[in-house]
Write a protein that holds these residues in place. Structure first.
Motif, short mmCIF file in Angstrom:
data_model
loop_
_atom_site.label_atom_id
_atom_site.label_comp_id
_atom_site.label_asym_id
_atom_site.label_seq_id
_atom_site.Cartn_x
_atom_site.Cartn_y
_atom_site.Cartn_z
N THR A 204 18.03 12.92 26.48
CA THR A 204 18.22 12.72 25.07
C THR A 204 17.59 11.01 24.66
O THR A 204 16.84 11.06 23.58
CB THR A 204 19.59 12.53 24.57
OG1 THR A 204 20.01 13.76 24.90
CG2 THR A 204 19.61 12.41 23.05
N LYS B 163 9.97 9.97 20.01
CA LYS B 163 10.30 10.30 18.35
C LYS B 163 10.03 9.11 17.70
O LYS B 163 9.54 8.95 16.56
CB LYS B 163 11.60 10.90 18.30
CG LYS B 163 11.64 12.64 18.71
CD LYS B 163 13.21 12.84 18.04
CE LYS B 163 13.34 14.19 18.26
NZ LYS B 163 14.52 14.69 17.82
N GLU C 233 16.51 10.72 14.83
CA GLU C 233 17.20 11.83 14.07
C GLU C 233 16.61 12.38 12.81
O GLU C 233 16.79 13.54 12.42
CB GLU C 233 18.59 11.52 13.73
CG GLU C 233 18.81 10.59 12.83
CD GLU C 233 19.25 9.00 13.49
OE1 GLU C 233 19.96 8.26 12.77
OE2 GLU C 233 18.61 8.85 14.47
N THR D 211 12.08 15.24 12.43
CA THR D 211 11.78 16.62 12.61
C THR D 211 10.77 17.11 11.46
O THR D 211 10.88 16.31 10.40
CB THR D 211 13.20 17.18 12.49
OG1 THR D 211 13.53 16.98 11.11
CG2 THR D 211 14.12 16.51 13.37
N THR E 62 9.18 18.49 18.65
CA THR E 62 10.63 19.02 18.23
C THR E 62 10.84 20.23 19.07
O THR E 62 11.71 20.52 19.76
CB THR E 62 10.63 19.33 16.54
OG1 THR E 62 10.38 18.13 15.96
CG2 THR E 62 11.87 19.98 16.30
N LYS E 63 9.62 21.31 19.07
CA LYS E 63 9.79 22.54 19.67
C LYS E 63 10.24 22.14 21.23
O LYS E 63 11.09 22.80 22.20
CB LYS E 63 8.54 23.41 19.61
CG LYS E 63 8.53 24.12 18.23
CD LYS E 63 7.24 24.98 18.03
CE LYS E 63 7.19 25.48 16.82
NZ LYS E 63 5.97 25.99 16.60
N ILE F 139 11.29 19.54 22.87
CA ILE F 139 12.65 18.86 23.13
C ILE F 139 13.63 19.92 22.94
O ILE F 139 14.58 19.68 23.64
CB ILE F 139 12.78 17.74 21.94
CG1 ILE F 139 11.81 16.54 22.39
CG2 ILE F 139 14.12 17.16 21.97
CD1 ILE F 139 11.87 15.48 21.46
N GLN F 140 13.54 20.71 22.06
CA GLN F 140 14.56 21.67 21.78
C GLN F 140 14.52 22.98 23.21
O GLN F 140 15.73 23.22 23.54
CB GLN F 140 14.30 22.77 20.69
CG GLN F 140 14.66 21.97 19.37
CD GLN F 140 14.19 22.80 18.19
OE1 GLN F 140 13.38 23.42 18.08
NE2 GLN F 140 14.72 22.39 17.00
N LYS F 141 13.38 23.11 23.74
CA LYS F 141 13.47 23.92 24.80
C LYS F 141 14.01 23.30 26.07
O LYS F 141 14.74 23.93 26.71
CB LYS F 141 11.87 24.33 25.16
CG LYS F 141 11.50 25.47 24.33
CD LYS F 141 9.83 25.70 24.58
CE LYS F 141 9.26 26.63 23.55
NZ LYS F 141 8.01 26.98 24.05
N SER G 56 16.06 20.75 25.87
CA SER G 56 17.74 20.65 25.96
C SER G 56 18.52 21.82 26.09
O SER G 56 19.34 21.77 26.74
CB SER G 56 17.61 20.14 24.34
OG SER G 56 17.14 18.89 24.19
N PHE G 57 17.73 22.92 25.72
CA PHE G 57 18.34 24.36 26.08
C PHE G 57 18.39 24.64 27.30
O PHE G 57 19.69 24.88 27.84
CB PHE G 57 17.57 25.47 25.31
CG PHE G 57 18.01 26.81 25.55
CD1 PHE G 57 19.10 27.28 24.97
CD2 PHE G 57 17.28 27.49 26.57
CE1 PHE G 57 19.62 28.62 25.00
CE2 PHE G 57 17.78 28.86 26.81
CZ PHE G 57 18.81 29.38 26.04
#
Length: 292
Positions: free
Chosen positions: A42, A49, A123, A126, A157-158, A160-162, A164-165
């Motif tokens: 994170t 970012k 934060e 995005t 963003t995509k 980081i989301q992948k 993190s998931f």
């Protein structure tokens, strides 16, 4: 003879406790390392970012005083991390250096604009939030144009989301495995005393009275295991910091507090729950079922 048997039993008991502590320590160490990766990922993502800038190109008629006023108002915004002002003269000098020649000599005038490079808090980096901020600045009387790398923001963003998931999925899996392993170690320890449990129950002891010393003993072993795991994690973090100093592992005291506190809390919860369920199982068994 009895003394020899007592020594044998004590030796077995110590061996059982030792195996429980080692099992707990190894599992908590593994969970701690995964937690470190999860927490630090994170921070690393936020670091990327916060390096993304939104550039505000200002109108030529905007005075230096107005620019200072704009900068002061931006500093108060919750999305602002830092601001860098670049005058049109500075921008021209930088471009000339990149091109290897002074382009102003044949253009005659400087076509560049005064600009503010706005670095946002993580934060707010995005696609949706940056689009909202862009619309807001497009209405500003001092701003002529807003520019930032939209494809990069979407890709960042995509990704980081992948990441993190999948880290959450892996963390959940290893968390479940750790609970199963610790639970098995504690159940084996309680299993060796199943006849003592049933004897105490037969003489009238309540379930809570029987369960209490087992739970406290397991919690103590869990805390010892957590201490061993924390020492192992501390050494791992120390050596990792030597090889990758840019991560600032040793100076991130909040992360270390969360990590070590999480290890202790996990050891307490898992050992308490595992011991409670294990003792409850043997308390509910009939005497003839203890042999199976």
């Amino acid at each position: 003879m009895a003394s020899s048997f007592d020594k044998y039993q004590k030796r077995r008991l110590r061996s059982s406790y030792f195996s429980v502590v080692i099992s707990i320590a190894l599992v908590l160490f593994m969970v701690g390392v995964l937690g470190l990766v999860l927490l630090k990922s994170t921070s690393v993502a936020n670091l990327f970012k916060e390096k993304v800038a939104m550039t505000l190109f200002l109108k030529d008629k905007v005075s230096n005083k107005q620019i200072e006023t704009l900068k002061a108002s931006l500093q108060k915004e919750p999305f602002t991390r830092r601001i860098i002002y670049t005058s049109k003269a500075q921008a021209a000098k930088a471009h000339s250096k990149e091109l290897g020649e002074d382009f102003l000599t044949f253009l005659g005038t400087n076509p560049l604009k005064n600009g503010l490079e706005l670095y946002l808090n993580a934060e707010f980096v995005t696609p949706e939030k940056m689009a909202e901020i862009e619309k807001r600045f497009q209405k500003n009387a001092f701003v002529e144009e807003v520019s930032y790398d939209k494809p990069l923001i979407s890709l960042l963003t995509k990704n980081i989301q992948k990441i993190s998931f999948w880290l959450l999925i892996i963390s959940a899996f290893f968390g479940l495995v750790s609970m199963i392993l610790i639970n098995s170690a504690i159940r084996l320890s309680v299993y060796s005393k199943r006849f003592n449990i049933k004897t105490m129950q037969m003489v009238g002891a309540t379930k809570s009275f029987i369960r209490k010393p087992f739970i406290w003993q397991a919690i103590k072993l869990g805390l010892i295991g957590a201490l061993v795991a924390i020492i192992g994690l501390g050494l791992t973090i120390y050596y990792a910091n030597q090889y990758i100093p840019s991560l600032h592992l040793l100076s991130d005291y909040l992360l270390l507090a969360y990590l070590f506190g999480g290890v202790v809390l996990a050891s307490f919860i898992i050992t308490w729950l595992s011991t409670y369920l294990a003792t409850q199982r043997f308390l509910n068994l009939q005497t003839d079922e203890l042999y199976y």
